[in-house]
Design a protein around this motif. Structure first.
Motif, PDB file in Angstrom:
ATOM      1  N   MET A 264       9.464 -10.628   9.468  1.00  0.00           N
ATOM      2  CA  MET A 264       8.962 -11.976   9.181  1.00  0.00           C
ATOM      3  C   MET A 264       9.960 -12.779   8.361  1.00  0.00           C
ATOM      4  O   MET A 264      10.083 -13.991   8.526  1.00  0.00           O
ATOM      5  CB  MET A 264       7.613 -11.904   8.452  1.00  0.00           C
ATOM      6  CG  MET A 264       6.434 -11.515   9.318  1.00  0.00           C
ATOM      7  SD  MET A 264       6.328 -12.404  10.873  1.00  0.00           S
ATOM      8  CE  MET A 264       5.835 -14.029  10.310  1.00  0.00           C
ATOM      9  N   VAL A 265      10.662 -12.096   7.445  1.00  0.00           N
ATOM     10  CA  VAL A 265      11.652 -12.806   6.630  1.00  0.00           C
ATOM     11  C   VAL A 265      12.682 -13.464   7.532  1.00  0.00           C
ATOM     12  O   VAL A 265      12.965 -14.659   7.417  1.00  0.00           O
ATOM     13  CB  VAL A 265      12.354 -11.842   5.647  1.00  0.00           C
ATOM     14  CG1 VAL A 265      13.579 -12.498   5.052  1.00  0.00           C
ATOM     15  CG2 VAL A 265      11.408 -11.415   4.549  1.00  0.00           C
ATOM     16  N   ARG A 266      13.207 -12.703   8.500  1.00  0.00           N
ATOM     17  CA  ARG A 266      14.257 -13.262   9.356  1.00  0.00           C
ATOM     18  C   ARG A 266      13.709 -14.385  10.227  1.00  0.00           C
ATOM     19  O   ARG A 266      14.362 -15.405  10.422  1.00  0.00           O
ATOM     20  CB  ARG A 266      14.869 -12.173  10.214  1.00  0.00           C
ATOM     21  CG  ARG A 266      15.669 -11.211   9.386  1.00  0.00           C
ATOM     22  CD  ARG A 266      16.718 -10.489  10.193  1.00  0.00           C
ATOM     23  NE  ARG A 266      17.471  -9.605   9.329  1.00  0.00           N
ATOM     24  CZ  ARG A 266      17.092  -8.378   9.033  1.00  0.00           C
ATOM     25  NH1 ARG A 266      15.988  -7.891   9.531  1.00  0.00           N
ATOM     26  NH2 ARG A 266      17.799  -7.628   8.219  1.00  0.00           N
ATOM     27  N   LEU A 267      12.483 -14.173  10.718  1.00  0.00           N
ATOM     28  CA  LEU A 267      11.895 -15.194  11.577  1.00  0.00           C
ATOM     29  C   LEU A 267      11.719 -16.510  10.807  1.00  0.00           C
ATOM     30  O   LEU A 267      12.009 -17.590  11.316  1.00  0.00           O
ATOM     31  CB  LEU A 267      10.545 -14.693  12.101  1.00  0.00           C
ATOM     32  CG  LEU A 267      10.160 -15.114  13.490  1.00  0.00           C
ATOM     33  CD1 LEU A 267      11.184 -14.651  14.496  1.00  0.00           C
ATOM     34  CD2 LEU A 267       8.793 -14.555  13.851  1.00  0.00           C
ATOM     35  N   ARG A 268      11.266 -16.378   9.551  1.00  0.00           N
ATOM     36  CA  ARG A 268      11.041 -17.595   8.765  1.00  0.00           C
ATOM     37  C   ARG A 268      12.350 -18.178   8.231  1.00  0.00           C
ATOM     38  O   ARG A 268      12.440 -19.380   7.986  1.00  0.00           O
ATOM     39  CB  ARG A 268      10.067 -17.305   7.626  1.00  0.00           C
ATOM     40  CG  ARG A 268       8.627 -17.156   8.133  1.00  0.00           C
ATOM     41  CD  ARG A 268       7.685 -16.677   7.057  1.00  0.00           C
ATOM     42  NE  ARG A 268       7.762 -17.492   5.867  1.00  0.00           N
ATOM     43  CZ  ARG A 268       7.424 -17.063   4.664  1.00  0.00           C
ATOM     44  NH1 ARG A 268       6.972 -15.835   4.507  1.00  0.00           N
ATOM     45  NH2 ARG A 268       7.510 -17.847   3.624  1.00  0.00           N
ATOM     46  N   GLU A 269      13.335 -17.320   8.068  1.00  0.00           N
ATOM     47  CA  GLU A 269      14.642 -17.819   7.633  1.00  0.00           C
ATOM     48  C   GLU A 269      15.278 -18.736   8.664  1.00  0.00           C
ATOM     49  O   GLU A 269      15.963 -19.700   8.313  1.00  0.00           O
ATOM     50  CB  GLU A 269      15.587 -16.645   7.354  1.00  0.00           C
ATOM     51  CG  GLU A 269      15.727 -16.370   5.887  1.00  0.00           C
ATOM     52  CD  GLU A 269      16.772 -15.315   5.605  1.00  0.00           C
ATOM     53  OE1 GLU A 269      16.632 -14.678   4.553  1.00  0.00           O
ATOM     54  OE2 GLU A 269      17.695 -15.117   6.404  1.00  0.00           O
ATOM     55  N   MET A 270      15.028 -18.414   9.935  1.00  0.00           N
ATOM     56  CA  MET A 270      15.569 -19.276  10.989  1.00  0.00           C
ATOM     57  C   MET A 270      15.014 -20.684  10.821  1.00  0.00           C
ATOM     58  O   MET A 270      15.725 -21.671  10.972  1.00  0.00           O
ATOM     59  CB  MET A 270      15.195 -18.727  12.364  1.00  0.00           C
ATOM     60  CG  MET A 270      15.967 -17.495  12.750  1.00  0.00           C
ATOM     61  SD  MET A 270      15.890 -17.218  14.516  1.00  0.00           S
ATOM     62  CE  MET A 270      14.688 -15.947  14.662  1.00  0.00           C
ATOM     63  N   GLN A 271      13.720 -20.761  10.476  1.00  0.00           N
ATOM     64  CA  GLN A 271      13.121 -22.080  10.314  1.00  0.00           C
ATOM     65  C   GLN A 271      13.695 -22.811   9.099  1.00  0.00           C
ATOM     66  O   GLN A 271      13.865 -24.026   9.127  1.00  0.00           O
ATOM     67  CB  GLN A 271      11.608 -21.957  10.208  1.00  0.00           C
ATOM     68  CG  GLN A 271      10.983 -21.828  11.577  1.00  0.00           C
ATOM     69  CD  GLN A 271       9.710 -21.027  11.580  1.00  0.00           C
ATOM     70  OE1 GLN A 271       9.517 -20.135  10.753  1.00  0.00           O
ATOM     71  NE2 GLN A 271       8.836 -21.328  12.513  1.00  0.00           N
ATOM     72  N   GLN A 272      13.998 -22.057   8.031  1.00  0.00           N
ATOM     73  CA  GLN A 272      14.616 -22.680   6.859  1.00  0.00           C
ATOM     74  C   GLN A 272      16.005 -23.205   7.198  1.00  0.00           C
ATOM     75  O   GLN A 272      16.404 -24.270   6.728  1.00  0.00           O
ATOM     76  CB  GLN A 272      14.688 -21.676   5.700  1.00  0.00           C
ATOM     77  CG  GLN A 272      13.332 -21.265   5.142  1.00  0.00           C
ATOM     78  CD  GLN A 272      12.537 -22.444   4.625  1.00  0.00           C
ATOM     79  OE1 GLN A 272      13.090 -23.397   4.075  1.00  0.00           O
ATOM     80  NE2 GLN A 272      11.231 -22.405   4.805  1.00  0.00           N
ATOM     81  N   SER A 273      16.734 -22.451   8.024  1.00  0.00           N
ATOM     82  CA  SER A 273      18.063 -22.908   8.432  1.00  0.00           C
ATOM     83  C   SER A 273      17.967 -24.200   9.219  1.00  0.00           C
ATOM     84  O   SER A 273      18.782 -25.113   9.048  1.00  0.00           O
ATOM     85  CB  SER A 273      18.758 -21.847   9.275  1.00  0.00           C
ATOM     86  OG  SER A 273      19.018 -20.712   8.496  1.00  0.00           O
ATOM     87  N   ILE A 274      16.942 -24.258  10.071  1.00  0.00           N
ATOM     88  CA  ILE A 274      16.713 -25.493  10.827  1.00  0.00           C
ATOM     89  C   ILE A 274      16.473 -26.653   9.860  1.00  0.00           C
ATOM     90  O   ILE A 274      16.997 -27.758  10.040  1.00  0.00           O
ATOM     91  CB  ILE A 274      15.483 -25.310  11.753  1.00  0.00           C
ATOM     92  CG1 ILE A 274      15.794 -24.304  12.848  1.00  0.00           C
ATOM     93  CG2 ILE A 274      15.023 -26.621  12.328  1.00  0.00           C
ATOM     94  CD1 ILE A 274      16.749 -24.780  13.887  1.00  0.00           C
ATOM     95  N   ARG A 275      15.715 -26.355   8.796  1.00  0.00           N
ATOM     96  CA  ARG A 275      15.419 -27.394   7.800  1.00  0.00           C
ATOM     97  C   ARG A 275      16.709 -27.906   7.162  1.00  0.00           C
ATOM     98  O   ARG A 275      16.896 -29.113   6.997  1.00  0.00           O
ATOM     99  CB  ARG A 275      14.527 -26.767   6.719  1.00  0.00           C
ATOM    100  CG  ARG A 275      13.366 -27.633   6.306  1.00  0.00           C
ATOM    101  CD  ARG A 275      12.495 -26.879   5.344  1.00  0.00           C
ATOM    102  NE  ARG A 275      12.430 -27.542   4.054  1.00  0.00           N
ATOM    103  CZ  ARG A 275      11.866 -26.988   2.984  1.00  0.00           C
ATOM    104  NH1 ARG A 275      11.355 -25.767   3.057  1.00  0.00           N
ATOM    105  NH2 ARG A 275      11.831 -27.646   1.856  1.00  0.00           N
TER     106      ARG A 275
END
Lengths: 371, 358
Positions: A264-275
């Motif tokens: 989940m950390v990696r999955l949500r990190e992708m979204q933070q990178s998008i941000r």
């Protein structure tokens, strides 16, 4: 490397997984002691891909050695280059133009997404699901296209140089990144549908490969492995470099301590990178993309250290300079090596299938471990 | 109207007119044997290309598209490749068992062809315990896997074979109980009786709740029995590289491969026969006109259509699900599927006795 296999008793099965094995992500050799399907011990053996990169760097100039580091963690080439360039800049006390800073951060975050995409597909493949791999590659491919246009390479990019970036971004860069963001947002729900929400997947991941926060710290794990156990370790937050302190993004923390938390950390990190990319893509400042430097760089006598957050965790670069044009000694602190050291702890007592699942969530890149 | 049974009957007539009855029977048996081997090879070719196309479609790839029109000859090319490869026997292996195992796998798959009704009146052997025969003979296939794994002198193979033994033996139970549900409703183990009992509607509709439950259990159990993902523990390429057939190459590997595909076909054919009416067209109760229109579609098309629909379903599982862990796999069987199917058997018996089905 860790505990001796001396605990083997009559009837135990010793299996070699690797160096050539579909689940070792390269040339990792694991000696597994099994009792039936239950793992008693896992002993990783390294050295199959050793290219003496650190030694090689000592014979290259401060401009040249950065190229070699792209071949280390080849999924985070930009971030490797970035960490090295920052270390040289520290020695030279160079000021980086704001345009170069923004471009560097954009490239880093795109690299992080590409790396996590590949990890996501490979992780699912480790668990026996092939399809996510191809779906992840669809998105990763468009990042690679952007990289190819800007720096001429799709995997081992050499774009960051001491003082900034090698050349300016391609005129299409902004448009293509925005296209990618649009594509990505329309696809990200597929990831949850295909993998995250799957009952079999959750059963395979939850409660598997558990490592407590204390153990994470004592093994020196960083990156998503540490953050999956609730240890705040994001270099971008704690030791911000470039413009990270001016950006709005969250450090993703999960407290599950298991494989699912790391997932989940990696999955949500992708979204933070998008941000992060969204904040920067329309605000790339005008100006120089590189600071003025001499053709041959000479670092003053002394020791320099810099670190950056790669997709796998903290990459440290340590340079000892004697004042010449080449470093006297270079040492990399690679994230994969410390993460791998926790493998035995993660899987002991689990089933052999758990080994593959837990190893997948460590996101190992073997040349990063075995430099 | 064109039908497979007409062809079979005319061949039978011609043989009986030309030769004496004994010779005619022997010739018929030979023809049947050759036909089964031919079907076996055809199914291998068709299912391999189908698997590739289905996986490519799910994985947003093109799939094979170079050999022949739309890549249709790809599996022929694969066959040639497998034929010319060297069939090695590893040192230290049990040579006899190692070499016999693929043939056992294939022979078992061939034997299973006997009671399957491919079209109206087109069946090799309509024995009165057809369904029991299939579940009995199909359990022999685990022996070939255990033989292969044990004889290979390879730890991956041994682990794969042991897993497979535990898995197939367990899932036989659920598959058997799911089949029994339809046997209870029909009152016969004979394949032709089961199909004829569905002339006014397929059992999955007529048997409503218990039939749907047993259909779902049947699909799960046969996926496990044929070692297909998400239950491909015997192979588990990320854990055991190739499991029980790690050491097999060339044609010996191809025989396992073929046997797996033919097993998939057979269980799907059985599923289609039991739950979806086999070759029986789509009939609704007493709607004579509608039923008559449906009868115009040849029965073989109905049979293969249903079977390939189920095969597609099983392929779909394979390309979307992650693999289970061995303990989770056994938990699923012993803690969930088996109790549910036992309860379902009670339910279906009650419904059959009280006549609460359509």
């Amino acid at each position: 490397m860790f505990e001796e296999v001396g605990t083997t008793t009559e009837g135990d099965l010793i299996i070699n997984v690797g160096p050539q094995h579909p689940a070792t992500h390269g040339v990792l050799h694991l000696v597994i002691t099994l009792n039936g399907e239950t793992i008693k011990n896992v002993e990783p053996h390294l050295g199959y891909i050793h290219r003496s990169i650190e030694k090689m760097c000592e014979s290259l100039t401060y401009r040249q050695f950065i190229y070699v580091t792209s071949r280390m963690d080849y999924l985070s080439a930009h971030i490797n280059n970035h960490a090295c360039a920052m270390c040289v800049e520290k020695g030279l006390q160079l000021e980086i133009p704001p345009r170069a800073q923004v471009i560097r951060v954009l490239m880093d975050e795109l690299t992080r997404i590409a790396s996590h995409e590949l990890w996501w597909g490979a992780m699912a493949m480790d668990l026996g699901a092939f399809t996510p791999f191809f779906h992840a590659f669809r998105e990763r491919e468009s990042i690679n296209d952007i990289m190819e246009e800007t720096c001429g390479a799709r995997l081992t990019m050499n774009y960051m140089v001491p003082g900034g970036v090698m050349h300016d971004i391609h005129p299409n860069f902004q448009r293509r990144v925005k296209d990618f963001l649009q594509l990505y947002k329309s696809k990200i729900h597929e990831y949850d549908e295909m993998v995250t929400g799957n009952v079999i997947f959750q059963n395979r991941m939850k409660g598997v490969g558990v490592i407590s926060a204390e153990d994470v710290i004592s093994y020196g794990c960083t990156g998503p492995v540490a953050r999956g156990s609730g240890v705040s370790s994001d270099t971008r937050k704690h030791y911000p470099y470039e413009i990270y302190d001016k950006l709005e993004f969250d450090e993703v923390l999960e407290t599950g301590c298991d494989s699912f938390a790391r997932y989940m950390v990696r999955l949500r990190e992708m979204q933070q990178s998008i941000r992060i990319i969204e904040q920067l893509i329309d605000n790339i400042p005008e100006g120089d993309f590189q600071a003025k430097t001499k053709a041959v760089l000479k670092l003053p006598k002394g020791e320099f250290y810099s670190k950056a957050e790669t997709a796998r965790g903290e990459l440290g670069v340590y340079i000892v300079s004697e004042g010449g044009t080449t470093p006297y000694r270079i040492k990399f602190r690679s994230p994969g090596f410390s993460n791998l050291s926790a493998l035995n702890h993660l899987v002991k007592g689990g089933k052999i299938g758990d080994l593959i699942a837990a190893m997948g969530t460590l996101d190992l890149v073997i040349p990063d471990i075995d430099r | 109207m064109w039908s497979l049974s007409n062809i079979a009957t005319s061949i039978d007539q011609w043989l009986n007119e030309t030769f004496n009855p004994t010779l005619a029977l022997i010739l018929e048996m030979l023809i049947a044997g050759v036909a089964v081997i031919g079907l076996f090879a055809m199914l291998g070719l068709i299912l391999v290309i189908m698997e590739r196309k289905v996986s490519a479609w799910i994985q947003i790839r093109l799939g094979p598209n170079r050999v022949g029109p739309k890549g249709m000859f790809q599996s022929l090319a694969d066959t040639v490749k497998l034929l010319v490869k060297e069939g090695m026997t590893p040192g230290g292996s049990d040579k006899l068992l190692f070499n016999v195992a693929p043939f056992v796998a294939m022979i078992v798959a061939m034997l299973l062809m006997a009671p399957i009704a491919f079209a109206k009146d087109f069946q090799l052997w309509d024995l009165n315990i057809g369904v029991l025969y299939i579940s009995a003979v199909s359990s022999i296939s685990v022996i070939s896997i255990l033989m292969a794994g044990w004889a290979s002198n390879n730890k991956y193979s041994l682990l794969g074979a042991m897993r497979s033994g535990a898995q197939i033996v367990s899932y036989e139970l659920s598959a058997g109980l799911a089949v029994l549900a339809i046997v209870v409703l029909t009152g016969s183990l004979r394949v032709s009786d089961i199909i004829n009992s569905q002339a006014d509607g397929w059992w999955i509709f007529k048997g409503h709740i218990p039939a749907i439950i047993s259909f779902v259990i049947f699909i799960i159990a046969v996926t496990a029995e044929t070692n297909r993902a998400p239950f491909d523990m015997a192979e588990a390429e990320s854990e055991l590289t190739a499991g029980f057939h790690t050491e097999y190459s060339g044609m010996k590997f191809a025989l396992f491969f073929l046997a797996e595909y033919v097993n998939v076909f057979i269980v799907c054919a059985l599923g289609a026969t039991l739950f979806l009416g086999g070759w029986m067209p789509f009939h609704i109760g007493t709607w004579e006109a509608f039923n008559h229109v449906m009868d115009y579609i040849p029965s073989s098309i109905w049979f293969f259509g249903k079977t390939f629909f189920l095969i597609f379903l099983i392929m779909w599982f394979r390309w979307t699900f992650p693999r289970l862990r061995i303990d989770q796999l056994l938990n699923l069987e012993w803690k969930y599927l088996l109790p549910i199917s036992m309860f379902n058997l009670l339910l279906v018996t009650l419904i059959a006795i009280l006549g609460w089905h359509f």
